[in-house]
Design a protein around this motif. Structure first.
Motif, PDB file in Angstrom:
ATOM      1  N   PHE A 136      15.905 -48.875 -18.194  1.00 44.81           N
ATOM      2  CA  PHE A 136      16.374 -48.944 -19.584  1.00 44.81           C
ATOM      3  C   PHE A 136      16.164 -50.323 -20.194  1.00 44.81           C
ATOM      4  CE2 PHE A 136      19.840 -50.414 -16.961  1.00 44.81           C
ATOM      5  CZ  PHE A 136      20.408 -51.446 -17.697  1.00 44.81           C
ATOM      6  N   ALA A 137      15.868 -51.342 -19.371  1.00 45.20           N
ATOM      7  CA  ALA A 137      15.817 -52.725 -19.856  1.00 45.20           C
ATOM      8  C   ALA A 137      14.476 -53.349 -19.482  1.00 45.20           C
ATOM      9  CB  ALA A 137      16.969 -53.529 -19.257  1.00 45.20           C
ATOM     10  N   HIS A 138      13.465 -53.057 -20.296  1.00 43.82           N
ATOM     11  CA  HIS A 138      12.099 -53.453 -19.941  1.00 43.82           C
ATOM     12  C   HIS A 138      11.596 -54.648 -20.752  1.00 43.82           C
ATOM     13  CE1 HIS A 138       7.961 -53.216 -18.701  1.00 43.82           C
ATOM     14  NE2 HIS A 138       7.535 -52.826 -19.888  1.00 43.82           N
ATOM     15  N   GLU A 139      11.510 -54.515 -22.061  1.00 52.65           N
ATOM     16  CA  GLU A 139      10.808 -55.507 -22.883  1.00 52.65           C
ATOM     17  C   GLU A 139      11.456 -55.622 -24.271  1.00 52.65           C
ATOM     18  OE1 GLU A 139       8.532 -57.718 -23.094  1.00 52.65           O
ATOM     19  OE2 GLU A 139       6.924 -57.451 -21.638  1.00 52.65           O
ATOM     20  N   ALA A 140      10.792 -56.404 -25.129  1.00 53.65           N
ATOM     21  CA  ALA A 140      11.149 -56.557 -26.551  1.00 53.65           C
ATOM     22  C   ALA A 140      12.572 -57.035 -26.791  1.00 53.65           C
ATOM     23  CB  ALA A 140      10.906 -55.236 -27.299  1.00 53.65           C
ATOM     24  N   PRO A 141      13.043 -58.041 -26.059  1.00 52.09           N
ATOM     25  CA  PRO A 141      14.410 -58.509 -26.313  1.00 52.09           C
ATOM     26  C   PRO A 141      14.509 -59.282 -27.623  1.00 52.09           C
ATOM     27  CG  PRO A 141      13.335 -59.946 -24.722  1.00 52.09           C
ATOM     28  CD  PRO A 141      12.376 -58.812 -24.991  1.00 52.09           C
ATOM     29  N   ASP A 197       5.092 -62.485 -17.161  1.00 54.20           N
ATOM     30  CA  ASP A 197       5.018 -61.513 -18.261  1.00 54.20           C
ATOM     31  C   ASP A 197       5.488 -62.171 -19.559  1.00 54.20           C
ATOM     32  OD1 ASP A 197       4.986 -59.160 -19.811  1.00 54.20           O
ATOM     33  OD2 ASP A 197       5.582 -57.921 -18.122  1.00 54.20           O
ATOM     34  N   GLY A 198       6.629 -61.770 -20.088  1.00 53.12           N
ATOM     35  CA  GLY A 198       7.114 -62.352 -21.331  1.00 53.12           C
ATOM     36  C   GLY A 198       7.432 -63.829 -21.177  1.00 53.12           C
ATOM     37  N   ILE A 199       7.284 -64.588 -22.282  1.00 54.03           N
ATOM     38  CA  ILE A 199       7.472 -66.040 -22.258  1.00 54.03           C
ATOM     39  C   ILE A 199       8.442 -66.455 -23.362  1.00 54.03           C
ATOM     40  CG2 ILE A 199       6.320 -68.283 -22.334  1.00 54.03           C
ATOM     41  CD1 ILE A 199       3.678 -66.863 -21.768  1.00 54.03           C
ATOM     42  N   GLN A 200       9.309 -67.405 -23.038  1.00 54.31           N
ATOM     43  CA  GLN A 200      10.171 -68.059 -24.028  1.00 54.31           C
ATOM     44  C   GLN A 200      10.112 -69.561 -23.789  1.00 54.31           C
ATOM     45  OE1 GLN A 200      11.385 -66.216 -26.367  1.00 54.31           O
ATOM     46  NE2 GLN A 200      11.466 -64.162 -25.485  1.00 54.31           N
ATOM     47  N   VAL A 201      10.437 -70.338 -24.827  1.00 51.93           N
ATOM     48  CA  VAL A 201      10.429 -71.793 -24.750  1.00 51.93           C
ATOM     49  C   VAL A 201      11.752 -72.315 -25.288  1.00 51.93           C
ATOM     50  CG1 VAL A 201       9.236 -73.912 -25.466  1.00 51.93           C
ATOM     51  CG2 VAL A 201       7.924 -71.824 -25.074  1.00 51.93           C
ATOM     52  N   ASP A 202      12.326 -73.347 -24.623  1.00 51.11           N
ATOM     53  CA  ASP A 202      13.580 -73.909 -25.120  1.00 51.11           C
ATOM     54  C   ASP A 202      13.328 -75.176 -25.935  1.00 51.11           C
ATOM     55  OD1 ASP A 202      13.360 -76.108 -23.375  1.00 51.11           O
ATOM     56  OD2 ASP A 202      14.745 -75.275 -21.892  1.00 51.11           O
ATOM     57  N   THR A 203      14.393 -75.784 -26.422  1.00 45.78           N
ATOM     58  CA  THR A 203      14.275 -76.924 -27.326  1.00 45.78           C
ATOM     59  C   THR A 203      13.686 -78.161 -26.665  1.00 45.78           C
ATOM     60  OG1 THR A 203      16.584 -77.466 -26.838  1.00 45.78           O
ATOM     61  CG2 THR A 203      16.142 -76.218 -28.856  1.00 45.78           C
ATOM     62  N   GLU A 204      13.714 -78.210 -25.330  1.00 50.22           N
ATOM     63  CA  GLU A 204      13.145 -79.350 -24.611  1.00 50.22           C
ATOM     64  C   GLU A 204      11.709 -79.092 -24.175  1.00 50.22           C
ATOM     65  OE1 GLU A 204      14.799 -82.233 -24.474  1.00 50.22           O
ATOM     66  OE2 GLU A 204      16.266 -81.143 -25.701  1.00 50.22           O
ATOM     67  N   GLY A 205      11.157 -77.962 -24.576  1.00 57.34           N
ATOM     68  CA  GLY A 205       9.779 -77.644 -24.233  1.00 57.34           C
ATOM     69  C   GLY A 205       9.607 -76.982 -22.896  1.00 57.34           C
ATOM     70  N   ASN A 206      10.698 -76.631 -22.209  1.00 49.75           N
ATOM     71  CA  ASN A 206      10.592 -75.910 -20.938  1.00 49.75           C
ATOM     72  C   ASN A 206      10.154 -74.476 -21.197  1.00 49.75           C
ATOM     73  OD1 ASN A 206      11.710 -78.100 -19.238  1.00 49.75           O
ATOM     74  ND2 ASN A 206      13.555 -77.706 -20.436  1.00 49.75           N
ATOM     75  N   MET A 250      12.823 -61.904 -21.118  1.00 50.87           N
ATOM     76  CA  MET A 250      14.169 -62.424 -21.283  1.00 50.87           C
ATOM     77  C   MET A 250      14.262 -63.030 -22.676  1.00 50.87           C
ATOM     78  SD  MET A 250      12.250 -65.195 -20.747  1.00 50.87           S
ATOM     79  CE  MET A 250      11.420 -64.334 -19.481  1.00 50.87           C
ATOM     80  N   ALA A 251      15.488 -63.295 -23.134  1.00 50.23           N
ATOM     81  CA  ALA A 251      15.656 -63.913 -24.447  1.00 50.23           C
ATOM     82  C   ALA A 251      16.982 -64.643 -24.483  1.00 50.23           C
ATOM     83  CB  ALA A 251      15.602 -62.869 -25.556  1.00 50.23           C
ATOM     84  N   PHE A 252      17.015 -65.709 -25.271  1.00 48.80           N
ATOM     85  CA  PHE A 252      18.278 -66.389 -25.519  1.00 48.80           C
ATOM     86  C   PHE A 252      19.087 -65.560 -26.517  1.00 48.80           C
ATOM     87  CE2 PHE A 252      15.865 -69.989 -23.898  1.00 48.80           C
ATOM     88  CZ  PHE A 252      16.823 -70.666 -23.145  1.00 48.80           C
ATOM     89  N   VAL A 279      19.565 -63.873 -21.532  1.00 46.13           N
ATOM     90  CA  VAL A 279      19.692 -62.480 -21.093  1.00 46.13           C
ATOM     91  C   VAL A 279      18.379 -62.073 -20.424  1.00 46.13           C
ATOM     92  CG1 VAL A 279      20.147 -60.106 -21.774  1.00 46.13           C
ATOM     93  CG2 VAL A 279      21.301 -61.992 -22.958  1.00 46.13           C
ATOM     94  N   ILE A 280      18.474 -61.609 -19.190  1.00 44.06           N
ATOM     95  CA  ILE A 280      17.307 -61.298 -18.365  1.00 44.06           C
ATOM     96  C   ILE A 280      17.200 -59.786 -18.206  1.00 44.06           C
ATOM     97  CG2 ILE A 280      16.253 -61.600 -16.095  1.00 44.06           C
ATOM     98  CD1 ILE A 280      17.903 -64.239 -15.888  1.00 44.06           C
ATOM     99  N   LEU A 281      16.095 -59.210 -18.691  1.00 46.72           N
ATOM    100  CA  LEU A 281      15.845 -57.780 -18.540  1.00 46.72           C
ATOM    101  C   LEU A 281      15.159 -57.537 -17.204  1.00 46.72           C
ATOM    102  CD1 LEU A 281      14.486 -56.925 -22.117  1.00 46.72           C
ATOM    103  CD2 LEU A 281      16.867 -57.014 -21.313  1.00 46.72           C
ATOM    104  N   ALA A 282      15.655 -56.565 -16.443  1.00 44.68           N
ATOM    105  CA  ALA A 282      15.118 -56.312 -15.107  1.00 44.68           C
ATOM    106  C   ALA A 282      14.998 -54.815 -14.833  1.00 44.68           C
ATOM    107  CB  ALA A 282      15.981 -56.991 -14.046  1.00 44.68           C
ATOM    108  N   GLU A 283      14.431 -54.095 -15.800  1.00 45.43           N
ATOM    109  CA  GLU A 283      14.177 -52.654 -15.683  1.00 45.43           C
ATOM    110  C   GLU A 283      15.471 -51.866 -15.521  1.00 45.43           C
ATOM    111  OE1 GLU A 283      11.213 -51.596 -16.401  1.00 45.43           O
ATOM    112  OE2 GLU A 283      10.309 -53.575 -16.367  1.00 45.43           O
ATOM    113  N   THR A 284      16.025 -51.782 -14.336  1.00 45.14           N
ATOM    114  CA  THR A 284      17.235 -50.988 -14.114  1.00 45.14           C
ATOM    115  C   THR A 284      18.508 -51.827 -14.184  1.00 45.14           C
ATOM    116  OG1 THR A 284      17.035 -51.263 -11.721  1.00 45.14           O
ATOM    117  CG2 THR A 284      16.005 -49.308 -12.689  1.00 45.14           C
TER     118      THR A 284
END
Length: 413
Positions: free
Chosen positions: A104-109, A335-344, A375-377, A384-389
């Motif tokens: 139920f928790a795959h993508e598009a956060p 897979d999906g990528i996010q970046v924080d305010t410090e460039g990590n 995942m998404a902030f 919040v980390i999506l991990a399929e099930t």
């Protein structure tokens, strides 16, 4: 033979926790400024790279997670002391939702701050996704206020209800999303059968009205659109790849695997990067000068890319230039990528979420021992980390880049 030293810490809450370190790791690392203090919830496992530079036993596959301490997941795995600045002094990693029979928790956060909810898509065409050529995937949401209340109550295990939503027929096989963008969810879909992949705006409130912004490239359908981000200039960038065909819910591909730019005003579309095995996740630095694109070609063989590439973004044409390797995921694919305010840079991989600094050094992992596609902030300090099930929540010090806080106006009518 390695010996694990286990340090028992007393929590003000009375809940025990452990910090593990390899015998070769200096105890000074645990006293690094900004490192977790006695209020830490959960387990932090510190593994210095020198401790596994020479081994006797090896992994034979990149699908097997690297857990040299044999720690029980979920836990936070630290490879570099700079990870502590991301974690802060009081981090935690908790499972907050689970359904073993449904991915139920795959993508598009997408975090919607007005209601403190996180939207996401179910698996499209893969195992336990309950979707395919003859059935669309779904959009779900979880209330972060409910999550916080459940965690505060001390109940165990936490399994917050997921609400599945009835989206319009124009939204077929959602695989990526970002926003809120002008008050709406900005979704990217893979399409299904002859129904075309598309980019669409969807009102995050019932009845979830939608507006399709794009569904073709000069008359040709895209293959199966995958991920999407908005550049600080307001231009929309997205990836197109052949997973829909590979999973049997889309026709054979008619275009290369590429990254595109959409002008949301003129609707003009152009290719900005090509020559990928399987381009997938996409993100920008806060100033938009650097783009990150993950190549997940190793799904067709582990000698193919499991690589995040970095590009300079031309300030005028927005063409992605000066391609170079940024990082390679040691387990599964990035897979999906996010970046924080410090460039990590954060990416969902085969063992959880990996975090690299802007130089591409692996700082640590949110190790859940299962695949995370994205995942998404959910605001500052909540990842919040999506991990399929399952869904996990990491409470940390890091904050999302401000370019993810898009212009706000009335949602799609």
């Amino acid at each position: 033979m390695r010996i694990l030293l286990v340090f028992a810490l007393a929590l003000s809450t009375g809940v025990a926790c452990r910090v593990r370190t390899d015998e070769k790791l200096s105890p000074l690392l645990l006293a690094t400024p900004g490192s977790p203090d006695n209020n830490l919830l959960g387990e932090v496992v510190v593994v210095e790279p020198v401790s596994f530079a020479v081994l006797e036993n090896f992994r034979n596959s990149g699908t097997v997670p690297f857990n040299p301490t044999s720690s029980a997941p979920p836990f936070i795995q630290v490879f570099d002391p700079d990870f502590y600045s991301i974690l802060g002094s009081n981090p935690s990693l908790s499972e907050i939702a689970s359904n073993a029979s449904f991915a139920f928790a795959h993508e598009a956060p997408i975090y919607y701050p007005d209601t403190d909810e996180l939207f996401f898509s179910t698996n499209n065409g893969g195992p336990l996704g309950n979707s395919g050529l003859n059935k669309n995937n779904l959009i779900g949401k979880i209330g972060m206020t409910t999550v916080e209340a459940a965690l505060a109550s001390g109940q165990s295990p936490v399994n917050v209800p997921i609400e599945l939503l009835d989206f319009p027929e124009s939204i077929q096989m959602t695989n990526g999303g970002t926003g809120p963008y002008n008050g709406s969810l900005l979704l990217i879909t893979s399409g299904r059968g002859e129904r075309p992949p598309s980019i669409a705006l969807v009102n995050p409130r019932p009845p979830y009205n939608s507006t399709v912004l794009l569904n073709n490239f000069f008359g040709r359908q895209f293959n199966s659109l995958n991920d999407i981000k908005v550049h600080p200039t307001g231009k929309i960038f997205f990836t197109d790849v052949t997973y829909g065909s590979a999973l049997g819910f889309r026709p054979p591909p008619v275009l290369p695997n590429q990254v595109y730019r959409l002008d949301p005003v003129t609707k003009a579309v152009k290719v900005v990067a090509t020559d990928f095995s399987m381009c997938n996740g996409l993100a920008f630095t806060e100033d938009g000068s650097v783009a990150y694109v993950s190549d997940t070609g190793s799904t067709a063989g582990q000698t193919r890319p499991s690589t995040i590439y970095a590009f300079d973004v031309d300030p005028n044409s927005h063409i992605f230039m000066n391609r170079r390797v940024f990082a390679y995921a040691d387990t599964g694919i990035p897979d999906g990528i996010q970046v924080d305010t410090e460039g990590n840079v954060y990416s969902g991989t085969g063992d959880g979420v990996n975090v690299w600094n802007k130089q591409g050094t692996l700082l640590g992992k949110f190790f859940i021992n299962m695949t995370s596609a994205n995942m998404a902030f959910a605001g500052d300090g909540r990842l919040v980390i999506l991990a399929e099930t399952k869904i996990f929540l990491a409470k940390i010090a890091a904050k999302p880049i401000r370019t993810l806080v898009y212009p706000h106006s009335d949602p799609a009518a």
